[in-house]
Design a protein around this motif. Structure first.
Motif, PDB file in Angstrom:
ATOM      1  N   ASP A 153      43.095  46.449  30.388  1.00 50.91           N
ATOM      2  CA  ASP A 153      43.043  46.873  28.982  1.00 50.91           C
ATOM      3  C   ASP A 153      42.903  45.684  28.030  1.00 50.91           C
ATOM      4  OD1 ASP A 153      45.561  45.820  29.443  1.00 50.91           O
ATOM      5  OD2 ASP A 153      46.620  47.334  28.266  1.00 50.91           O
ATOM      6  N   VAL A 154      42.801  44.484  28.587  1.00 47.93           N
ATOM      7  CA  VAL A 154      42.621  43.268  27.790  1.00 47.93           C
ATOM      8  C   VAL A 154      41.583  42.398  28.490  1.00 47.93           C
ATOM      9  CG1 VAL A 154      44.939  43.215  26.748  1.00 47.93           C
ATOM     10  CG2 VAL A 154      44.547  42.162  29.007  1.00 47.93           C
ATOM     11  N   PRO A 155      40.971  41.451  27.777  1.00 47.90           N
ATOM     12  CA  PRO A 155      40.025  40.548  28.433  1.00 47.90           C
ATOM     13  C   PRO A 155      40.698  39.751  29.552  1.00 47.90           C
ATOM     14  CG  PRO A 155      39.823  40.377  26.051  1.00 47.90           C
ATOM     15  CD  PRO A 155      41.036  41.206  26.316  1.00 47.90           C
ATOM     16  N   VAL A 156      40.027  39.670  30.701  1.00 48.13           N
ATOM     17  CA  VAL A 156      40.479  38.841  31.820  1.00 48.13           C
ATOM     18  C   VAL A 156      39.404  37.795  32.040  1.00 48.13           C
ATOM     19  CG1 VAL A 156      39.559  40.565  33.446  1.00 48.13           C
ATOM     20  CG2 VAL A 156      41.154  38.805  34.259  1.00 48.13           C
ATOM     21  N   THR A 157      39.790  36.521  32.095  1.00 52.42           N
ATOM     22  CA  THR A 157      38.817  35.443  31.994  1.00 52.42           C
ATOM     23  C   THR A 157      38.718  34.539  33.212  1.00 52.42           C
ATOM     24  OG1 THR A 157      40.437  33.948  30.987  1.00 52.42           O
ATOM     25  CG2 THR A 157      39.210  35.396  29.491  1.00 52.42           C
ATOM     26  N   VAL A 158      39.768  34.467  34.008  1.00 55.07           N
ATOM     27  CA  VAL A 158      39.776  33.543  35.138  1.00 55.07           C
ATOM     28  C   VAL A 158      40.865  33.990  36.109  1.00 55.07           C
ATOM     29  CG1 VAL A 158      41.417  31.945  34.037  1.00 55.07           C
ATOM     30  CG2 VAL A 158      39.808  31.065  35.746  1.00 55.07           C
ATOM     31  N   THR A 159      40.694  33.674  37.408  1.00 59.06           N
ATOM     32  CA  THR A 159      41.691  34.026  38.412  1.00 59.06           C
ATOM     33  C   THR A 159      42.005  32.816  39.279  1.00 59.06           C
ATOM     34  OG1 THR A 159      40.170  34.682  40.200  1.00 59.06           O
ATOM     35  CG2 THR A 159      40.687  36.352  38.519  1.00 59.06           C
ATOM     36  N   ALA A 160      43.167  32.858  39.939  1.00 57.67           N
ATOM     37  CA  ALA A 160      43.538  31.809  40.898  1.00 57.67           C
ATOM     38  C   ALA A 160      44.496  32.400  41.917  1.00 57.67           C
ATOM     39  CB  ALA A 160      44.190  30.622  40.188  1.00 57.67           C
ATOM     40  N   ASN A 161      44.569  31.782  43.084  1.00 61.33           N
ATOM     41  CA  ASN A 161      45.543  32.189  44.090  1.00 61.33           C
ATOM     42  C   ASN A 161      46.915  31.635  43.733  1.00 61.33           C
ATOM     43  OD1 ASN A 161      43.476  33.426  45.487  1.00 61.33           O
ATOM     44  ND2 ASN A 161      43.342  31.861  47.085  1.00 61.33           N
ATOM     45  N   VAL A 162      47.940  32.317  44.212  1.00 63.04           N
ATOM     46  CA  VAL A 162      49.319  31.905  43.991  1.00 63.04           C
ATOM     47  C   VAL A 162      49.934  31.507  45.331  1.00 63.04           C
ATOM     48  CG1 VAL A 162      51.590  32.572  43.100  1.00 63.04           C
ATOM     49  CG2 VAL A 162      49.504  33.510  42.056  1.00 63.04           C
ATOM     50  N   GLN A 163      50.484  30.314  45.376  1.00 62.77           N
ATOM     51  CA  GLN A 163      51.073  29.812  46.615  1.00 62.77           C
ATOM     52  C   GLN A 163      52.161  30.766  47.116  1.00 62.77           C
ATOM     53  OE1 GLN A 163      53.624  25.959  47.130  1.00 62.77           O
ATOM     54  NE2 GLN A 163      51.491  25.329  47.243  1.00 62.77           N
ATOM     55  N   GLY A 164      52.084  31.117  48.411  1.00 63.80           N
ATOM     56  CA  GLY A 164      53.088  31.992  49.008  1.00 63.80           C
ATOM     57  C   GLY A 164      52.840  33.474  48.805  1.00 63.80           C
ATOM     58  N   HIS A 165      51.736  33.835  48.134  1.00 69.19           N
ATOM     59  CA  HIS A 165      51.413  35.246  47.909  1.00 69.19           C
ATOM     60  C   HIS A 165      50.040  35.564  48.475  1.00 69.19           C
ATOM     61  CE1 HIS A 165      54.738  36.424  45.181  1.00 69.19           C
ATOM     62  NE2 HIS A 165      54.733  35.131  44.866  1.00 69.19           N
ATOM     63  N   ASP A 166      49.920  36.735  49.102  1.00 67.50           N
ATOM     64  CA  ASP A 166      48.645  37.219  49.607  1.00 67.50           C
ATOM     65  C   ASP A 166      47.737  37.520  48.415  1.00 67.50           C
ATOM     66  OD1 ASP A 166      46.510  38.603  50.658  1.00 67.50           O
ATOM     67  OD2 ASP A 166      47.725  39.925  51.917  1.00 67.50           O
ATOM     68  N   PRO A 167      46.563  36.862  48.336  1.00 70.11           N
ATOM     69  CA  PRO A 167      45.686  37.107  47.190  1.00 70.11           C
ATOM     70  C   PRO A 167      45.176  38.541  47.107  1.00 70.11           C
ATOM     71  CG  PRO A 167      44.542  35.813  48.851  1.00 70.11           C
ATOM     72  CD  PRO A 167      45.980  35.883  49.256  1.00 70.11           C
ATOM     73  N   GLN A 168      45.301  39.278  48.212  1.00 70.41           N
ATOM     74  CA  GLN A 168      44.933  40.692  48.159  1.00 70.41           C
ATOM     75  C   GLN A 168      45.982  41.525  47.433  1.00 70.41           C
ATOM     76  OE1 GLN A 168      42.064  42.676  49.590  1.00 70.41           O
ATOM     77  NE2 GLN A 168      41.398  40.662  48.924  1.00 70.41           N
ATOM     78  N   GLY A 200      31.680  22.939  48.526  1.00 71.48           N
ATOM     79  CA  GLY A 200      32.584  22.708  47.408  1.00 71.48           C
ATOM     80  C   GLY A 200      33.966  22.280  47.845  1.00 71.48           C
ATOM     81  N   LEU A 201      34.743  21.803  46.902  1.00 67.12           N
ATOM     82  CA  LEU A 201      36.134  21.451  47.165  1.00 67.12           C
ATOM     83  C   LEU A 201      36.979  22.710  47.276  1.00 67.12           C
ATOM     84  CD1 LEU A 201      36.607  18.529  44.595  1.00 67.12           C
ATOM     85  CD2 LEU A 201      36.064  18.365  47.049  1.00 67.12           C
ATOM     86  N   GLU A 202      38.021  22.629  48.067  1.00 69.86           N
ATOM     87  CA  GLU A 202      38.957  23.751  48.176  1.00 69.86           C
ATOM     88  C   GLU A 202      39.705  23.904  46.856  1.00 69.86           C
ATOM     89  OE1 GLU A 202      39.794  25.799  50.817  1.00 69.86           O
ATOM     90  OE2 GLU A 202      38.279  24.984  52.176  1.00 69.86           O
ATOM     91  N   HIS A 203      39.999  25.162  46.500  1.00 71.79           N
ATOM     92  CA  HIS A 203      40.804  25.406  45.310  1.00 71.79           C
ATOM     93  C   HIS A 203      42.270  25.094  45.591  1.00 71.79           C
ATOM     94  CE1 HIS A 203      37.801  27.409  42.809  1.00 71.79           C
ATOM     95  NE2 HIS A 203      37.368  28.043  43.892  1.00 71.79           N
ATOM     96  N   TYR A 204      42.980  24.609  44.604  1.00 73.71           N
ATOM     97  CA  TYR A 204      44.430  24.473  44.696  1.00 73.71           C
ATOM     98  C   TYR A 204      45.075  25.818  44.354  1.00 73.71           C
ATOM     99  CZ  TYR A 204      43.210  19.505  44.357  1.00 73.71           C
ATOM    100  OH  TYR A 204      42.651  18.275  44.550  1.00 73.71           O
ATOM    101  N   SER A 205      46.272  26.048  44.874  1.00 74.64           N
ATOM    102  CA  SER A 205      47.004  27.288  44.582  1.00 74.64           C
ATOM    103  C   SER A 205      48.107  27.020  43.566  1.00 74.64           C
ATOM    104  CB  SER A 205      47.603  27.872  45.859  1.00 74.64           C
ATOM    105  OG  SER A 205      46.578  28.317  46.733  1.00 74.64           O
ATOM    106  N   PHE A 206      48.338  27.980  42.724  1.00 76.37           N
ATOM    107  CA  PHE A 206      49.349  27.864  41.676  1.00 76.37           C
ATOM    108  C   PHE A 206      50.746  27.953  42.258  1.00 76.37           C
ATOM    109  CE2 PHE A 206      51.912  29.947  38.268  1.00 76.37           C
ATOM    110  CZ  PHE A 206      51.837  28.934  37.326  1.00 76.37           C
ATOM    111  N   LYS A 207      51.626  27.052  41.839  1.00 74.65           N
ATOM    112  CA  LYS A 207      53.016  27.062  42.290  1.00 74.65           C
ATOM    113  C   LYS A 207      53.846  27.833  41.267  1.00 74.65           C
ATOM    114  CE  LYS A 207      52.865  22.731  44.886  1.00 74.65           C
ATOM    115  NZ  LYS A 207      53.413  21.351  45.027  1.00 74.65           N
ATOM    116  N   LEU A 208      54.339  28.955  41.699  1.00 73.48           N
ATOM    117  CA  LEU A 208      55.094  29.844  40.828  1.00 73.48           C
ATOM    118  C   LEU A 208      56.569  29.475  40.878  1.00 73.48           C
ATOM    119  CD1 LEU A 208      54.914  32.377  39.009  1.00 73.48           C
ATOM    120  CD2 LEU A 208      55.282  33.746  41.060  1.00 73.48           C
ATOM    121  N   GLY A 209      57.189  29.273  39.734  1.00 74.81           N
ATOM    122  CA  GLY A 209      58.600  28.932  39.664  1.00 74.81           C
ATOM    123  C   GLY A 209      59.484  30.114  40.042  1.00 74.81           C
ATOM    124  N   GLU A 210      60.697  29.809  40.408  1.00 76.78           N
ATOM    125  CA  GLU A 210      61.650  30.870  40.763  1.00 76.78           C
ATOM    126  C   GLU A 210      62.135  31.589  39.519  1.00 76.78           C
ATOM    127  OE1 GLU A 210      62.274  31.751  43.821  1.00 76.78           O
ATOM    128  OE2 GLU A 210      60.957  30.164  44.589  1.00 76.78           O
TER     129      GLU A 210
END
Length: 303
Positions: A61-76, A293-303
């Motif tokens: 319901d809002v613009p979505v502009t970019v995505t990234a994987n999150v470390q420790g989470h299945d991107p699916q 290409g270079l591998e993407h880095y994954s986002f580190k999500l804080g606790e």
């Protein structure tokens, strides 16, 4: 430029007429390509094994502009996404999202004017994300910023006064950070050290009617840079020189992504154009350019 490498592309891989296709991202674990349509507020996914018929779409319901994987989470299951008001986690099963950090602290007048644009995860797992004037508010104003989000909990403005902030990326040795300011037609470079930037310089100044949009860096340090309005992706050497180009039949090229040695390229519509440019505008293209290409880095999500 007699020895300029060229890769002509005639037809799209996916001719789905995105209003503003962007953010192609190869999801290696599932061999899928995901990308967004900013204006239509959609996240698209296509299985590269099954082909175009496997296209799936999440409508937001809002613009979505970019995505990234999150470390420790299945991107699916969960993705990091840049949205209208900030950085969020998207549940791909339900299509629901929760903001981790917003761009402002409840400043409604600012929130209404601004949306996210492009960004990327850095080598330490932080997310760099630009903001700009939202659509429907007249000409874009120099009110955008480049933020650095740490663990989805803190935000820091690293640059202000931007009109169209775009892609962020790093050299293969992670010692240089690149950032494109489209409206200025400039790609900046900094010496990069654990999030700290120094020695700012203009890495590439674009000459021509179009604007540099999104890019990816290959394993040899070349930057593959989409040019909006010119129907091409430029291959820039590590010294910032044009050494090759992919030519496309539609004009508004937005970004690219490596899948093996193939480059997948997103575009925006060309409603005021004619012929192939209008017919294929908003499609996704693919071409083998013989680089990886270079591998993407994954986002580190804080606790």
């Amino acid at each position: 430029m007699a020895d300029l490498q060229e890769w002509p592309v005639a037809e799209p891989y996916l001719n789905l007429h995105c209003r503003l296709g962007e953010g192609p991202y190869f999801e290696k674990a599932t061999n899928t390509l995901r990308f967004v349509d900013i204006k239509s507020k959609r996240v698209h996914t296509v299985s590269l094994a099954k082909g175009p018929s496997s296209l799936k779409t999440i409508q937001l319901d809002v613009p979505v502009t970019v995505t990234a994987n999150v470390q420790g989470h299945d991107p699916q299951e969960k993705l990091l996404v840049g949205l209208k008001y900030g950085l969020a986690l998207l549940d791909r099963k339900t299509g629901r999202y929760n903001y981790l950090t917003r761009f402002t602290d409840g400043e409604a007048d600012v929130d209404a004017r601004i949306r996210s644009n492009d960004g990327a995860v850095d080598p330490q797992g932080r997310f760099w994300l630009g903001t700009m004037t939202d659509f429907g508010l007249g000409d874009f104003q120099p009110e955008g910023k480049l933020y650095r989000f740490d663990a989805g909990q803190t935000r820091e403005v690293t640059r202000a006064g931007l009109t169209i902030p775009n892609s962020v990326g790093w050299s293969p040795d992670a010692k240089t950070m690149y950032f494109t300011h489209s409206s200025a037609r400039q790609v900046f470079a900094w010496d990069y050290d654990n999030g700290n930037l120094s020695n700012e310089r203009v890495f590439y100044q674009h000459e021509g009617p179009g604007e540099p949009d999104g890019f990816r860096v290959d394993s040899e340090g070349n930057i593959w840079h989409a040019v909006y309005g010119e129907g091409r992706v430029l291959k820039l050497s590590p010294e910032g020189k044009i050494v090759g180009q992919v030519t496309l039949p539609t004009k508004n090229i937005t970004c690219c992504e490596f899948v093996g040695t193939e480059l997948f390229i997103t575009t925006a519509d060309d409603e005021e154009g004619e012929g192939a440019s209008k017919r294929f505008g908003g499609g996704v293209f693919r071409v083998d350019v013989g680089a990886t290409g270079l591998e993407h880095y994954s986002f580190k999500l804080g606790e």
